[in-house]
Design an enzyme around this catalytic site. Structure first.
Site, short mmCIF file in Angstrom:
data_model
loop_
_atom_site.label_atom_id
_atom_site.label_comp_id
_atom_site.label_asym_id
_atom_site.label_seq_id
_atom_site.Cartn_x
_atom_site.Cartn_y
_atom_site.Cartn_z
N VAL A 1 39.99 17.19 61.83
CA VAL A 1 40.23 16.18 60.76
C VAL A 1 39.45 16.51 59.79
O VAL A 1 39.86 16.46 58.49
CB VAL A 1 39.89 14.78 61.34
CG1 VAL A 1 40.17 13.65 60.13
CG2 VAL A 1 40.80 14.55 62.70
N TYR A 2 38.22 16.99 59.73
CA TYR A 2 37.27 17.20 58.58
C TYR A 2 38.02 18.26 57.84
O TYR A 2 38.26 18.37 56.51
CB TYR A 2 36.01 17.72 58.80
CG TYR A 2 35.09 18.03 57.85
CD1 TYR A 2 34.21 17.12 56.96
CD2 TYR A 2 34.99 19.34 57.52
CE1 TYR A 2 33.51 17.52 55.92
CE2 TYR A 2 33.91 19.76 56.56
CZ TYR A 2 33.54 18.81 55.75
OH TYR A 2 32.53 19.16 54.65
N ALA A 3 38.30 19.44 58.40
CA ALA A 3 39.02 20.42 57.78
C ALA A 3 40.22 20.23 57.26
O ALA A 3 40.30 20.61 56.11
CB ALA A 3 39.06 21.77 59.06
N SER B 1 40.94 17.22 55.98
CA SER B 1 40.65 16.55 54.50
C SER B 1 40.19 17.64 53.68
O SER B 1 40.58 17.37 52.37
CB SER B 1 39.73 15.43 55.05
OG SER B 1 38.50 16.13 55.07
#
Length: 268
Positions: A153-155, A157
């Site tokens: 999810v971080y990637a 974003s």
């Protein structure tokens, strides 16, 4: 923006980590600095540390909240003036396998890391367009260039942020506007946000990373990875290697896919 003296700089997430270092570097360049942060205690402490400087202002803002952004932007324009340089630095990370994420984890990560910078930029871009001058710097991540377990999810974003940021740069160019956009893609920075990460590639020191970002703004750089070889490695490697070979090289040789195995993150 070559000359930062007497320019007004707004930094989101400016009361801690590299945001706080960048505010100091901007003050040293005789800029007027506004910090937005979600943590009032950190804002108060930061303002206190630089109390001798009358060119520092702080506001509590949740960059995932568009109403707060709009209200505070109006206050900034009324009380301080036009923002010349915007640094979208605020961000969060949830280091888990995707199936372990809650819907709140997903929404908050996307809202703060990807959508928030758009909301903030939208509030200040109009003035930059009117004066035909300005600079927007978006702090993305090398995680926006390469997939990584426990960062899905971080990637995503940061991939979104990179796509929007560089598209905005091209739009300003097509409109013939003297507004520069810089996209920064650093490797892990030793600020506490990624505590527990183990890496064969050296983890970045905050002071050096912050200085690189400020210099990139001064030099009107378009896209900057820290360290510089990250961009060349990922793009070249992905271009010439079959996926299985690239995965092996990134995982077993460089150890990138294993960096988050012992992630604990910043303590609350």
């Amino acid at each position: 923006m070559k000359y930062l003296k007497e320019k007004t700089v707004l930094i989101t997430g400016g009361a801690s980590g590299i945001g706080k270092i960048m505010l100091r570097l901007m003050l040293e360049r005789n800029a007027k600095v506004i910090i937005w942060d979600i943590n009032q205690d950190n804002i108060d402490q930061t303002i206190s540390e630089f109390s001798e400087n009358q060119n520092l202002f702080g506001f509590k803002v949740d960059v995932s909240n568009p109403e707060q952004i709009q209200e505070t932007a109006k206050k900034v324009k009324k009380e301080i003036g036009v923002v010349d340089v915007l640094i979208n630095n605020a961000g969060i990370v949830v280091g888990k396998f995707f199936n372990e994420h809650s819907t709140t984890d997903i929404a908050k990560t996307m809202e703060i890391n990807a959508i928030g910078p758009m909301y903030v930029a939208k509030e200040f871009l109009k003035d930059m367009l009117s004066q035909n001058s300005g600079h927007i710097c978006n702090i993305a991540s090398s995680g926006g260039l390469i997939s990584n377990p426990k960062m899905s999810v971080y990637a995503s974003s940061k991939w979104a942020l990179i796509g929007w940021s560089d598209s905005l740069r091209l739009e300003m160019k097509q409109l013939g506007k003297d507004i520069n956009v810089t996209t920064i893609m650093p490797y892990y920075i030793n600020t506490g946000m990624f505590d527990g990460v183990k890496s064969k590639i050296p983890i970045l020191e905050p002071e050096a990373a912050a200085l690189t970002i400020v210099k990139a703004i001064e030099r009107n750089k378009k896209m900057v990875t820290i360290p510089g070889y990250i961009y060349r490695f990922t793009r070249f490697g992905q271009a010439i290697m079959p996926i299985n070979i690239f995965d092996w090289f990134a995982s077993d040789v460089l150890g990138i896919y294993k960096t988050m195995e012992h992630f604990v993150g910043r303590k609350k």
